[in-house]
Scaffold this motif. Structure first.
Motif, PDB file in Angstrom:
ATOM      1  N   SER A 210       0.823  -1.203   0.000  1.00 26.42           N
ATOM      2  CA  SER A 210       0.000   0.000   0.000  1.00 26.42           C
ATOM      3  C   SER A 210       0.857   1.253   0.000  1.00 26.42           C
ATOM      4  O   SER A 210       0.508   2.253  -0.647  1.00 26.42           O
ATOM      5  N   GLU A 291     -16.946   9.365   0.703  1.00 29.86           N
ATOM      6  CA  GLU A 291     -17.050   8.383  -0.375  1.00 29.86           C
ATOM      7  C   GLU A 291     -16.381   8.888  -1.645  1.00 29.86           C
ATOM      8  O   GLU A 291     -15.820   8.094  -2.409  1.00 29.86           O
ATOM      9  N   VAL A 294     -12.770   8.088  -1.300  1.00 34.00           N
ATOM     10  CA  VAL A 294     -12.551   6.660  -1.566  1.00 34.00           C
ATOM     11  C   VAL A 294     -12.599   6.395  -3.071  1.00 34.00           C
ATOM     12  O   VAL A 294     -11.795   5.626  -3.611  1.00 34.00           O
ATOM     13  N   SER A 298      -9.476   4.933  -5.204  1.00 28.85           N
ATOM     14  CA  SER A 298      -9.621   3.659  -5.905  1.00 28.85           C
ATOM     15  C   SER A 298      -9.396   3.823  -7.403  1.00 28.85           C
ATOM     16  O   SER A 298      -8.712   2.996  -8.029  1.00 28.85           O
ATOM     17  N   LYS A 382     -18.539  -0.746   1.486  1.00 29.15           N
ATOM     18  CA  LYS A 382     -17.090  -0.513   1.507  1.00 29.15           C
ATOM     19  C   LYS A 382     -16.469  -0.813   0.143  1.00 29.15           C
ATOM     20  O   LYS A 382     -15.725  -0.008  -0.401  1.00 29.15           O
ATOM     21  N   ASN A 386     -15.280   1.210  -4.276  1.00 32.33           N
ATOM     22  CA  ASN A 386     -14.052   0.814  -4.958  1.00 32.33           C
ATOM     23  C   ASN A 386     -14.348   0.259  -6.344  1.00 32.33           C
ATOM     24  O   ASN A 386     -13.681   0.605  -7.326  1.00 32.33           O
ATOM     25  N   GLU A 417      -8.445  -5.730   6.981  1.00 30.92           N
ATOM     26  CA  GLU A 417      -9.186  -4.726   7.721  1.00 30.92           C
ATOM     27  C   GLU A 417      -8.764  -4.642   9.176  1.00 30.92           C
ATOM     28  O   GLU A 417      -8.902  -3.609   9.800  1.00 30.92           O
ATOM     29  N   TYR A 473      -5.874   6.350   7.131  1.00 31.94           N
ATOM     30  CA  TYR A 473      -7.141   6.158   6.418  1.00 31.94           C
ATOM     31  C   TYR A 473      -6.899   6.056   4.913  1.00 31.94           C
ATOM     32  O   TYR A 473      -7.497   5.200   4.235  1.00 31.94           O
ATOM     33  N   ASP A 476      -5.336   2.660   4.191  1.00 30.13           N
ATOM     34  CA  ASP A 476      -6.335   1.600   4.257  1.00 30.13           C
ATOM     35  C   ASP A 476      -7.153   1.529   2.972  1.00 30.13           C
ATOM     36  O   ASP A 476      -7.443   0.434   2.456  1.00 30.13           O
ATOM     37  N   ASN A 477      -7.530   2.676   2.444  1.00 34.80           N
ATOM     38  CA  ASN A 477      -8.297   2.689   1.203  1.00 34.80           C
ATOM     39  C   ASN A 477      -7.455   2.254   0.011  1.00 34.80           C
ATOM     40  O   ASN A 477      -7.983   1.662  -0.939  1.00 34.80           O
ATOM     41  N   ASP A 480      -7.565  -1.493   0.133  1.00 35.07           N
ATOM     42  CA  ASP A 480      -8.841  -1.995  -0.382  1.00 35.07           C
ATOM     43  C   ASP A 480      -8.896  -1.911  -1.900  1.00 35.07           C
ATOM     44  O   ASP A 480      -9.405  -2.823  -2.566  1.00 35.07           O
TER      45      ASP A 480
END
Length: 518
Positions: A210, A291, A294, A298, A382, A386, A417, A473, A476-477, A480
Protein backbone atom coordinates in the motif's frame (compact mmCIF):
# COMPACT_ATOMS: atom_id res chain seq x y z
CA UNK A 1 0.96 -30.98 -31.38
CA UNK A 2 -1.53 -32.86 -29.18
CA UNK A 3 0.68 -32.56 -26.08
CA UNK A 4 1.16 -28.81 -26.57
CA UNK A 5 -2.62 -28.31 -26.87
CA UNK A 6 -3.18 -30.24 -23.67
CA UNK A 7 -0.54 -28.13 -21.90
CA UNK A 8 -2.19 -24.90 -23.09
CA UNK A 9 -5.57 -26.17 -21.92
CA UNK A 10 -4.18 -27.04 -18.49
CA UNK A 11 -2.52 -23.65 -18.12
CA UNK A 12 -5.68 -21.82 -19.13
CA UNK A 13 -7.68 -23.92 -16.70
CA UNK A 14 -5.43 -23.01 -13.79
CA UNK A 15 -5.74 -19.31 -14.64
CA UNK A 16 -9.55 -19.39 -14.62
CA UNK A 17 -11.33 -17.91 -11.60
CA UNK A 18 -12.81 -20.10 -8.91
CA UNK A 19 -16.30 -20.54 -10.36
CA UNK A 20 -19.03 -22.92 -9.39
CA UNK A 21 -19.43 -26.00 -11.54
CA UNK A 22 -22.90 -25.00 -12.70
CA UNK A 23 -22.23 -21.43 -13.86
CA UNK A 24 -19.40 -20.24 -16.10
CA UNK A 25 -17.94 -16.78 -16.22
CA UNK A 26 -19.16 -16.05 -19.76
CA UNK A 27 -22.73 -16.96 -18.77
CA UNK A 28 -22.73 -14.43 -15.93
CA UNK A 29 -20.97 -11.51 -17.66
CA UNK A 30 -20.61 -10.97 -21.41
CA UNK A 31 -17.25 -9.21 -20.97
CA UNK A 32 -14.52 -9.47 -18.31
CA UNK A 33 -14.41 -6.84 -15.58
CA UNK A 34 -11.82 -4.16 -16.30
CA UNK A 35 -11.08 -0.50 -15.67
CA UNK A 36 -13.37 1.73 -17.72
CA UNK A 37 -11.73 4.87 -19.05
CA UNK A 38 -13.52 8.11 -19.81
CA UNK A 39 -16.00 9.07 -21.09
CA UNK A 40 -18.35 7.26 -18.72
CA UNK A 41 -22.16 7.38 -18.74
CA UNK A 42 -24.01 9.25 -16.00
CA UNK A 43 -25.07 6.90 -13.20
CA UNK A 44 -27.69 7.18 -10.42
CA UNK A 45 -29.07 10.42 -11.84
CA UNK A 46 -32.06 10.66 -9.41
CA UNK A 47 -29.74 10.81 -6.39
CA UNK A 48 -27.56 13.39 -8.10
CA UNK A 49 -30.60 15.59 -8.77
CA UNK A 50 -31.91 15.08 -5.22
CA UNK A 51 -28.57 16.07 -3.70
CA UNK A 52 -28.33 19.18 -5.89
CA UNK A 53 -31.95 20.16 -5.19
CA UNK A 54 -31.58 19.89 -1.41
CA UNK A 55 -28.24 21.68 -1.54
CA UNK A 56 -29.71 24.59 -3.51
CA UNK A 57 -32.65 24.73 -1.09
CA UNK A 58 -30.31 24.80 1.89
CA UNK A 59 -28.27 27.65 0.47
CA UNK A 60 -31.29 29.60 -0.81
CA UNK A 61 -33.07 29.50 2.55
CA UNK A 62 -29.76 30.26 4.26
CA UNK A 63 -29.27 33.44 2.25
CA UNK A 64 -32.88 34.39 2.97
CA UNK A 65 -32.34 33.90 6.72
CA UNK A 66 -29.18 35.99 6.52
CA UNK A 67 -31.03 38.83 4.82
CA UNK A 68 -33.94 38.73 7.28
CA UNK A 69 -31.87 38.42 10.45
CA UNK A 70 -32.89 40.52 13.44
CA UNK A 71 -29.92 42.21 15.20
CA UNK A 72 -31.94 42.31 18.44
CA UNK A 73 -30.81 38.69 18.96
CA UNK A 74 -27.52 39.90 20.44
CA UNK A 75 -29.20 42.57 22.59
CA UNK A 76 -31.74 40.44 24.45
CA UNK A 77 -30.11 41.16 27.81
CA UNK A 78 -30.53 44.90 27.16
CA UNK A 79 -34.30 44.68 26.66
CA UNK A 80 -36.72 45.47 29.49
CA UNK A 81 -40.46 44.96 29.70
CA UNK A 82 -42.50 48.16 29.45
CA UNK A 83 -45.95 47.75 31.12
CA UNK A 84 -47.43 50.77 29.40
CA UNK A 85 -46.57 49.41 25.96
CA UNK A 86 -47.04 45.72 26.94
CA UNK A 87 -43.85 44.94 25.04
CA UNK A 88 -40.11 44.81 25.42
CA UNK A 89 -38.05 47.90 24.68
CA UNK A 90 -34.32 48.50 24.45
CA UNK A 91 -33.07 50.17 27.64
CA UNK A 92 -29.28 50.38 27.45
CA UNK A 93 -26.35 48.75 25.72
CA UNK A 94 -23.66 46.80 27.51
CA UNK A 95 -20.12 47.16 26.23
CA UNK A 96 -18.35 43.84 25.64
CA UNK A 97 -15.34 43.03 27.83
CA UNK A 98 -11.91 43.51 26.21
CA UNK A 99 -10.19 40.45 24.80
CA UNK A 100 -6.87 39.43 26.30
CA UNK A 101 -4.50 36.66 25.31
CA UNK A 102 -3.61 34.40 28.23
CA UNK A 103 -0.10 32.92 28.68
CA UNK A 104 -1.61 29.50 27.90
CA UNK A 105 -2.66 30.64 24.42
CA UNK A 106 0.66 32.41 23.89
CA UNK A 107 2.39 29.02 24.05
CA UNK A 108 -0.40 26.86 22.60
CA UNK A 109 -0.85 28.73 19.31
CA UNK A 110 2.86 28.74 18.27
CA UNK A 111 3.17 25.09 19.30
CA UNK A 112 0.25 24.04 17.11
CA UNK A 113 1.52 26.17 14.21
CA UNK A 114 4.98 24.59 14.40
CA UNK A 115 3.38 21.15 14.55
CA UNK A 116 1.32 21.88 11.44
CA UNK A 117 4.45 23.02 9.61
CA UNK A 118 6.27 19.82 10.58
CA UNK A 119 3.40 17.50 9.69
CA UNK A 120 4.17 17.22 5.92
CA UNK A 121 7.76 16.22 6.69
CA UNK A 122 6.60 13.69 9.31
CA UNK A 123 3.99 12.22 6.95
CA UNK A 124 6.31 11.87 3.95
CA UNK A 125 9.05 10.43 6.16
CA UNK A 126 6.63 7.83 7.48
CA UNK A 127 5.57 6.96 3.93
CA UNK A 128 9.21 6.63 2.87
CA UNK A 129 9.96 4.30 5.78
CA UNK A 130 6.88 2.17 5.13
CA UNK A 131 7.79 1.90 1.46
CA UNK A 132 11.43 0.91 1.85
CA UNK A 133 11.83 -0.27 5.46
CA UNK A 134 8.36 -1.41 6.52
CA UNK A 135 9.61 -4.57 8.20
CA UNK A 136 12.32 -2.77 10.18
CA UNK A 137 9.98 0.04 11.20
CA UNK A 138 7.08 -2.14 12.32
CA UNK A 139 9.15 -4.70 14.20
CA UNK A 140 11.16 -1.98 15.93
CA UNK A 141 8.04 -0.05 17.01
CA UNK A 142 5.94 -3.02 18.17
CA UNK A 143 7.61 -3.07 21.64
CA UNK A 144 6.69 0.60 22.04
CA UNK A 145 3.01 -0.28 21.57
CA UNK A 146 3.00 -1.25 25.25
CA UNK A 147 6.17 0.46 26.51
CA UNK A 148 4.88 3.93 25.65
CA UNK A 149 1.52 3.64 27.48
CA UNK A 150 3.30 1.89 30.37
CA UNK A 151 5.70 4.82 30.73
CA UNK A 152 2.89 7.38 30.51
CA UNK A 153 0.83 5.44 33.06
CA UNK A 154 3.69 5.21 35.55
CA UNK A 155 4.70 8.84 34.99
CA UNK A 156 1.16 10.02 35.59
CA UNK A 157 0.93 8.03 38.81
CA UNK A 158 4.20 9.42 40.17
CA UNK A 159 3.47 13.00 39.05
CA UNK A 160 0.05 12.90 40.69
CA UNK A 161 1.56 11.59 43.92
CA UNK A 162 4.10 14.43 43.97
CA UNK A 163 1.76 17.23 42.87
CA UNK A 164 -0.21 18.74 45.72
CA UNK A 165 -3.36 19.63 43.77
CA UNK A 166 -3.64 16.21 42.10
CA UNK A 167 -2.71 14.44 45.33
CA UNK A 168 -5.51 16.16 47.24
CA UNK A 169 -8.14 15.93 44.50
CA UNK A 170 -7.49 12.29 43.58
CA UNK A 171 -7.39 9.80 46.50
CA UNK A 172 -4.71 7.12 46.55
CA UNK A 173 -7.23 4.31 46.18
CA UNK A 174 -8.62 5.71 42.93
CA UNK A 175 -5.13 6.30 41.60
CA UNK A 176 -4.13 2.69 42.27
CA UNK A 177 -7.33 1.38 40.65
CA UNK A 178 -6.75 3.49 37.54
CA UNK A 179 -3.08 2.45 37.41
CA UNK A 180 -3.97 -1.25 37.58
CA UNK A 181 -6.78 -0.84 35.05
CA UNK A 182 -4.49 0.80 32.48
CA UNK A 183 -1.87 -1.92 32.98
CA UNK A 184 -4.58 -4.54 32.40
CA UNK A 185 -5.43 -2.84 29.10
CA UNK A 186 -1.76 -2.89 28.18
CA UNK A 187 -1.76 -6.61 28.99
CA UNK A 188 -4.64 -7.09 26.54
CA UNK A 189 -2.60 -5.27 23.87
CA UNK A 190 0.33 -7.60 24.51
CA UNK A 191 -1.93 -10.64 24.28
CA UNK A 192 -3.36 -9.43 20.94
CA UNK A 193 0.12 -8.91 19.52
CA UNK A 194 1.37 -12.31 20.69
CA UNK A 195 -1.72 -14.19 19.48
CA UNK A 196 -1.42 -12.63 16.00
CA UNK A 197 2.37 -12.75 15.75
CA UNK A 198 2.33 -15.36 12.95
CA UNK A 199 0.30 -12.92 10.81
CA UNK A 200 2.61 -9.95 11.28
CA UNK A 201 4.95 -10.89 8.42
CA UNK A 202 2.16 -10.96 5.85
CA UNK A 203 0.72 -7.74 7.24
CA UNK A 204 4.09 -6.04 6.83
CA UNK A 205 4.12 -7.00 3.15
CA UNK A 206 0.56 -5.73 2.65
CA UNK A 207 1.38 -2.42 4.33
CA UNK A 208 4.49 -2.08 2.18
CA UNK A 209 2.45 -2.73 -0.97
CA UNK A 210 0.00 0.00 0.00
CA UNK A 211 2.89 2.37 0.73
CA UNK A 212 4.40 1.65 -2.70
CA UNK A 213 1.05 2.25 -4.41
CA UNK A 214 0.55 5.50 -2.50
CA UNK A 215 4.09 6.65 -3.24
CA UNK A 216 3.52 5.96 -6.95
CA UNK A 217 0.44 8.19 -6.70
CA UNK A 218 1.90 10.69 -4.25
CA UNK A 219 -0.33 13.49 -5.54
CA UNK A 220 -3.18 11.90 -3.57
CA UNK A 221 -1.63 13.16 -0.33
CA UNK A 222 -1.88 16.73 -1.57
CA UNK A 223 -5.14 16.59 -3.51
CA UNK A 224 -7.25 14.85 -0.84
CA UNK A 225 -6.55 17.47 1.88
CA UNK A 226 -7.31 20.15 -0.71
CA UNK A 227 -10.67 18.46 -1.32
CA UNK A 228 -11.38 18.54 2.40
CA UNK A 229 -10.39 22.20 2.58
CA UNK A 230 -12.58 23.12 -0.39
CA UNK A 231 -15.52 21.21 1.07
CA UNK A 232 -15.09 22.97 4.42
CA UNK A 233 -14.74 26.35 2.69
CA UNK A 234 -17.46 26.06 0.05
CA UNK A 235 -20.06 23.84 1.72
CA UNK A 236 -19.61 23.10 5.43
CA UNK A 237 -18.66 26.58 6.67
CA UNK A 238 -21.44 28.45 4.79
CA UNK A 239 -24.11 26.02 6.03
CA UNK A 240 -22.91 26.36 9.63
CA UNK A 241 -22.85 30.13 9.09
CA UNK A 242 -26.44 30.00 7.85
CA UNK A 243 -27.47 27.90 10.85
CA UNK A 244 -26.05 30.50 13.22
CA UNK A 245 -27.84 33.38 11.55
CA UNK A 246 -31.05 31.39 11.14
CA UNK A 247 -31.43 31.67 14.91
CA UNK A 248 -31.43 35.47 14.42
CA UNK A 249 -34.79 35.20 12.68
CA UNK A 250 -37.38 36.04 15.31
CA UNK A 251 -38.13 38.78 17.79
CA UNK A 252 -37.86 39.73 21.45
CA UNK A 253 -41.14 39.04 23.27
CA UNK A 254 -42.28 39.29 26.90
CA UNK A 255 -42.84 36.11 28.90
CA UNK A 256 -44.56 35.78 32.26
CA UNK A 257 -42.35 34.17 34.89
CA UNK A 258 -43.41 33.92 38.57
CA UNK A 259 -45.68 36.91 38.36
CA UNK A 260 -43.16 39.06 36.50
CA UNK A 261 -42.47 39.66 32.84
CA UNK A 262 -39.07 39.00 31.31
CA UNK A 263 -37.83 39.58 27.79
CA UNK A 264 -36.81 36.45 25.85
CA UNK A 265 -35.92 35.65 22.27
CA UNK A 266 -38.48 33.72 20.21
CA UNK A 267 -37.34 32.16 16.95
CA UNK A 268 -39.52 32.02 13.86
CA UNK A 269 -41.37 28.73 13.43
CA UNK A 270 -39.65 27.85 10.15
CA UNK A 271 -36.18 27.92 11.76
CA UNK A 272 -36.50 24.44 13.26
CA UNK A 273 -37.44 22.99 9.87
CA UNK A 274 -34.47 24.68 8.28
CA UNK A 275 -32.26 23.28 11.03
CA UNK A 276 -33.49 19.76 10.20
CA UNK A 277 -32.80 20.27 6.48
CA UNK A 278 -29.37 21.82 7.05
CA UNK A 279 -28.24 19.14 9.53
CA UNK A 280 -29.37 16.37 7.17
CA UNK A 281 -27.45 17.96 4.31
CA UNK A 282 -24.36 18.41 6.49
CA UNK A 283 -24.41 14.71 7.33
CA UNK A 284 -25.11 13.68 3.75
CA UNK A 285 -22.51 15.99 2.24
CA UNK A 286 -19.83 14.93 4.75
CA UNK A 287 -20.49 11.24 4.03
CA UNK A 288 -20.52 12.00 0.30
CA UNK A 289 -17.15 13.73 0.56
CA UNK A 290 -15.73 10.68 2.35
CA UNK A 291 -17.05 8.38 -0.37
CA UNK A 292 -15.73 10.74 -3.06
CA UNK A 293 -12.27 10.46 -1.54
CA UNK A 294 -12.55 6.66 -1.57
CA UNK A 295 -13.66 6.87 -5.20
CA UNK A 296 -10.70 9.06 -6.19
CA UNK A 297 -8.23 6.83 -4.34
CA UNK A 298 -9.62 3.66 -5.91
CA UNK A 299 -9.78 5.09 -9.41
CA UNK A 300 -6.24 6.45 -9.25
CA UNK A 301 -4.74 3.28 -7.76
CA UNK A 302 -6.62 1.08 -10.24
CA UNK A 303 -5.13 2.95 -13.19
CA UNK A 304 -1.68 2.50 -11.65
CA UNK A 305 -2.42 -1.20 -11.18
CA UNK A 306 -3.82 -2.02 -14.61
CA UNK A 307 -2.08 0.54 -16.85
CA UNK A 308 1.55 0.44 -17.93
CA UNK A 309 1.25 3.55 -20.10
CA UNK A 310 3.10 6.32 -18.23
CA UNK A 311 1.34 9.11 -20.14
CA UNK A 312 -2.09 7.79 -19.14
CA UNK A 313 -1.00 7.23 -15.53
CA UNK A 314 -0.01 10.88 -15.24
CA UNK A 315 -3.63 11.80 -15.90
CA UNK A 316 -5.06 9.13 -13.58
CA UNK A 317 -5.76 11.47 -10.68
CA UNK A 318 -7.34 14.07 -12.95
CA UNK A 319 -9.62 11.50 -14.60
CA UNK A 320 -10.61 10.05 -11.20
CA UNK A 321 -11.57 13.49 -9.95
CA UNK A 322 -13.55 14.25 -13.10
CA UNK A 323 -15.39 10.92 -12.82
CA UNK A 324 -16.09 11.29 -9.09
CA UNK A 325 -17.57 14.78 -9.45
CA UNK A 326 -18.95 14.19 -12.93
CA UNK A 327 -20.80 11.15 -14.29
CA UNK A 328 -20.39 9.10 -11.09
CA UNK A 329 -21.35 11.81 -8.60
CA UNK A 330 -24.83 10.31 -8.37
CA UNK A 331 -23.27 7.00 -7.33
CA UNK A 332 -21.04 8.79 -4.81
CA UNK A 333 -24.06 10.67 -3.43
CA UNK A 334 -26.07 7.44 -3.18
CA UNK A 335 -23.20 5.78 -1.30
CA UNK A 336 -22.87 8.81 0.97
CA UNK A 337 -26.60 8.70 1.72
CA UNK A 338 -26.39 5.01 2.65
CA UNK A 339 -23.34 5.46 4.85
CA UNK A 340 -24.73 8.59 6.47
CA UNK A 341 -27.95 6.76 7.31
CA UNK A 342 -26.00 3.77 8.65
CA UNK A 343 -23.85 5.95 10.89
CA UNK A 344 -26.91 7.87 12.12
CA UNK A 345 -28.80 4.67 12.97
CA UNK A 346 -25.71 3.24 14.64
CA UNK A 347 -25.39 6.38 16.77
CA UNK A 348 -29.04 6.10 17.79
CA UNK A 349 -28.56 2.43 18.69
CA UNK A 350 -25.46 3.21 20.74
CA UNK A 351 -27.41 5.87 22.62
CA UNK A 352 -30.26 3.38 23.16
CA UNK A 353 -27.83 0.80 24.57
CA UNK A 354 -26.76 3.28 27.23
CA UNK A 355 -30.39 3.89 28.21
CA UNK A 356 -31.16 1.52 31.05
CA UNK A 357 -34.89 1.91 30.54
CA UNK A 358 -34.71 0.05 27.23
CA UNK A 359 -34.41 -3.51 28.39
CA UNK A 360 -36.06 -6.82 27.68
CA UNK A 361 -35.43 -9.72 25.37
CA UNK A 362 -37.32 -8.25 22.41
CA UNK A 363 -35.30 -5.04 22.45
CA UNK A 364 -32.09 -7.03 22.69
CA UNK A 365 -33.04 -9.14 19.67
CA UNK A 366 -33.98 -6.03 17.67
CA UNK A 367 -30.67 -4.37 18.51
CA UNK A 368 -28.72 -7.48 17.50
CA UNK A 369 -30.60 -7.68 14.20
CA UNK A 370 -30.00 -3.97 13.59
CA UNK A 371 -26.27 -4.36 14.33
CA UNK A 372 -26.11 -7.28 11.90
CA UNK A 373 -27.84 -5.34 9.14
CA UNK A 374 -25.67 -2.28 9.69
CA UNK A 375 -22.51 -4.40 9.55
CA UNK A 376 -23.77 -5.95 6.30
CA UNK A 377 -24.36 -2.47 4.85
CA UNK A 378 -20.85 -1.44 5.92
CA UNK A 379 -19.29 -4.46 4.22
CA UNK A 380 -21.28 -4.11 0.99
CA UNK A 381 -20.81 -0.36 0.70
CA UNK A 382 -17.09 -0.51 1.51
CA UNK A 383 -16.18 -2.35 -1.69
CA UNK A 384 -19.05 -0.97 -3.76
CA UNK A 385 -17.39 2.44 -4.10
CA UNK A 386 -14.05 0.81 -4.96
CA UNK A 387 -15.69 -1.23 -7.68
CA UNK A 388 -17.70 1.71 -9.02
CA UNK A 389 -14.51 3.78 -9.27
CA UNK A 390 -12.90 1.06 -11.37
CA UNK A 391 -15.77 0.11 -13.65
CA UNK A 392 -18.02 3.20 -13.62
CA UNK A 393 -21.07 1.06 -12.77
CA UNK A 394 -24.07 2.33 -10.81
CA UNK A 395 -24.33 1.79 -7.07
CA UNK A 396 -26.67 -1.20 -7.00
CA UNK A 397 -24.98 -3.04 -9.85
CA UNK A 398 -21.57 -2.35 -8.28
CA UNK A 399 -22.76 -3.77 -4.96
CA UNK A 400 -24.05 -6.94 -6.64
CA UNK A 401 -21.03 -7.43 -8.88
CA UNK A 402 -18.56 -6.80 -6.05
CA UNK A 403 -20.23 -9.37 -3.81
CA UNK A 404 -20.29 -11.94 -6.61
CA UNK A 405 -16.68 -11.15 -7.52
CA UNK A 406 -15.42 -11.83 -4.00
CA UNK A 407 -17.71 -14.81 -3.56
CA UNK A 408 -16.68 -16.34 -6.88
CA UNK A 409 -13.00 -16.14 -6.04
CA UNK A 410 -13.40 -17.06 -2.35
CA UNK A 411 -11.57 -13.91 -1.26
CA UNK A 412 -11.72 -12.10 2.07
CA UNK A 413 -10.50 -8.72 3.32
CA UNK A 414 -11.02 -9.45 7.01
CA UNK A 415 -7.29 -9.87 7.55
CA UNK A 416 -6.50 -6.60 5.79
CA UNK A 417 -9.19 -4.73 7.72
CA UNK A 418 -8.03 -5.76 11.19
CA UNK A 419 -4.33 -6.43 11.59
CA UNK A 420 -2.87 -3.85 9.19
CA UNK A 421 -5.14 -1.08 10.49
CA UNK A 422 -4.24 -1.79 14.11
CA UNK A 423 -0.53 -1.94 13.35
CA UNK A 424 -0.64 1.42 11.60
CA UNK A 425 -2.72 2.86 14.44
CA UNK A 426 -0.10 1.65 16.90
CA UNK A 427 2.66 3.26 14.86
CA UNK A 428 1.02 6.67 14.74
CA UNK A 429 0.18 6.40 18.46
CA UNK A 430 3.86 5.87 19.28
CA UNK A 431 5.00 8.69 16.98
CA UNK A 432 2.41 11.11 18.35
CA UNK A 433 3.21 10.20 21.96
CA UNK A 434 6.95 10.66 21.47
CA UNK A 435 6.36 14.03 19.80
CA UNK A 436 4.03 15.13 22.63
CA UNK A 437 6.64 14.11 25.22
CA UNK A 438 9.27 16.19 23.39
CA UNK A 439 6.90 19.16 23.29
CA UNK A 440 6.26 18.82 27.02
CA UNK A 441 9.99 18.61 27.78
CA UNK A 442 10.83 21.68 25.67
CA UNK A 443 8.03 23.80 27.15
CA UNK A 444 8.91 22.63 30.65
CA UNK A 445 12.44 23.92 30.16
CA UNK A 446 11.54 27.20 28.40
CA UNK A 447 8.30 28.35 30.06
CA UNK A 448 6.87 28.98 33.50
CA UNK A 449 3.60 27.16 32.84
CA UNK A 450 2.33 24.61 35.33
CA UNK A 451 -0.41 22.09 34.68
CA UNK A 452 -1.20 23.86 31.39
CA UNK A 453 1.80 22.03 29.95
CA UNK A 454 -0.11 18.75 30.08
CA UNK A 455 -3.01 20.28 28.16
CA UNK A 456 -0.72 21.73 25.47
CA UNK A 457 1.05 18.38 25.07
CA UNK A 458 -2.30 16.58 24.90
CA UNK A 459 -3.65 18.94 22.22
CA UNK A 460 -0.45 18.52 20.23
CA UNK A 461 -0.76 14.75 20.53
CA UNK A 462 -4.39 14.95 19.39
CA UNK A 463 -3.50 17.10 16.36
CA UNK A 464 -0.78 14.69 15.30
CA UNK A 465 -3.07 11.69 15.81
CA UNK A 466 -5.80 13.25 13.66
CA UNK A 467 -3.50 14.12 10.75
CA UNK A 468 -1.55 10.86 10.82
CA UNK A 469 -4.84 9.02 11.31
CA UNK A 470 -5.98 10.55 8.05
CA UNK A 471 -2.77 9.25 6.46
CA UNK A 472 -3.59 5.77 7.77
CA UNK A 473 -7.14 6.16 6.42
CA UNK A 474 -5.73 6.82 2.95
CA UNK A 475 -3.41 3.81 3.24
CA UNK A 476 -6.33 1.60 4.26
CA UNK A 477 -8.30 2.69 1.20
CA UNK A 478 -5.27 2.04 -0.99
CA UNK A 479 -5.14 -1.51 0.40
CA UNK A 480 -8.84 -2.00 -0.38
CA UNK A 481 -8.40 -0.66 -3.91
CA UNK A 482 -5.42 -2.93 -4.59
CA UNK A 483 -7.37 -5.84 -3.12
CA UNK A 484 -10.31 -5.31 -5.52
CA UNK A 485 -7.87 -4.97 -8.43
CA UNK A 486 -6.26 -8.24 -7.39
CA UNK A 487 -9.71 -9.87 -7.25
CA UNK A 488 -10.47 -8.65 -10.77
CA UNK A 489 -7.14 -10.06 -11.93
CA UNK A 490 -7.95 -13.44 -10.42
CA UNK A 491 -11.39 -13.37 -11.98
CA UNK A 492 -9.91 -12.75 -15.43
CA UNK A 493 -7.04 -15.17 -14.93
CA UNK A 494 -4.59 -12.31 -15.45
CA UNK A 495 -1.56 -10.98 -13.56
CA UNK A 496 -1.08 -7.21 -13.78
CA UNK A 497 1.33 -6.86 -10.83
CA UNK A 498 3.18 -10.09 -10.12
CA UNK A 499 4.61 -9.08 -6.72
CA UNK A 500 1.16 -8.07 -5.50
CA UNK A 501 -0.25 -11.45 -6.52
CA UNK A 502 2.50 -13.21 -4.60
CA UNK A 503 1.56 -11.31 -1.43
CA UNK A 504 -2.24 -11.31 -1.68
CA UNK A 505 -2.30 -14.99 -2.66
CA UNK A 506 -1.32 -15.73 0.94
CA UNK A 507 -4.58 -14.24 2.28
CA UNK A 508 -7.36 -16.54 3.50
CA UNK A 509 -9.34 -17.92 0.58
CA UNK A 510 -12.73 -17.55 2.25
CA UNK A 511 -14.44 -15.17 4.63
CA UNK A 512 -15.13 -17.98 7.08
CA UNK A 513 -11.44 -18.82 7.22
CA UNK A 514 -10.48 -15.28 8.21
CA UNK A 515 -13.44 -14.47 10.39
CA UNK A 516 -11.68 -15.48 13.58
CA UNK A 517 -9.60 -12.33 13.37
CA UNK A 518 -12.66 -10.25 14.23
Amino acid sequence: MGSSDEAELSISATEQPLLSSSTSYSEQYPAPIAYTHSPRPIRDLPFLLLFLLLTLSTFAIGFLSLARRNPDKTLVSSFRYNPSLSSCVLSHLQSPPPLTLSPFLEYLIPTLIITLLLLPAITFSLLFLLRHYAKHLIYSLIPFFFLTPSFLNAYWFVACAVGASCHNAFPLTYRIVLLVFVFLLIGVIIWIIVSNWHRIELTVQIVQVSAVALAENIALLSVLPVLLFLYALIYFTPVVFFLVFATWNGKVVPRAHRGFYECVWREAKWVQWYFALAVIMLLWSAATMVEAQVYVISGTVAQWYFTNDSSRRKKSLRSSLSNAFGPSFGTVSFSGMVMGAVRLVRTILDAAKQNRELGGCVNLILKCCADFLLSAFDFVNKFTVNFAAITGEAYCSSAKMTYELLKRNLLSAVFVETISTRLLAGIIFVISSVYAILVYAILRATSALGTELYLIASLTWLLLMVVLGYFVYVLDNVVDAVYICYAIDRDRGDVSKDHIHQIFAQLPKSRNHGSSLV
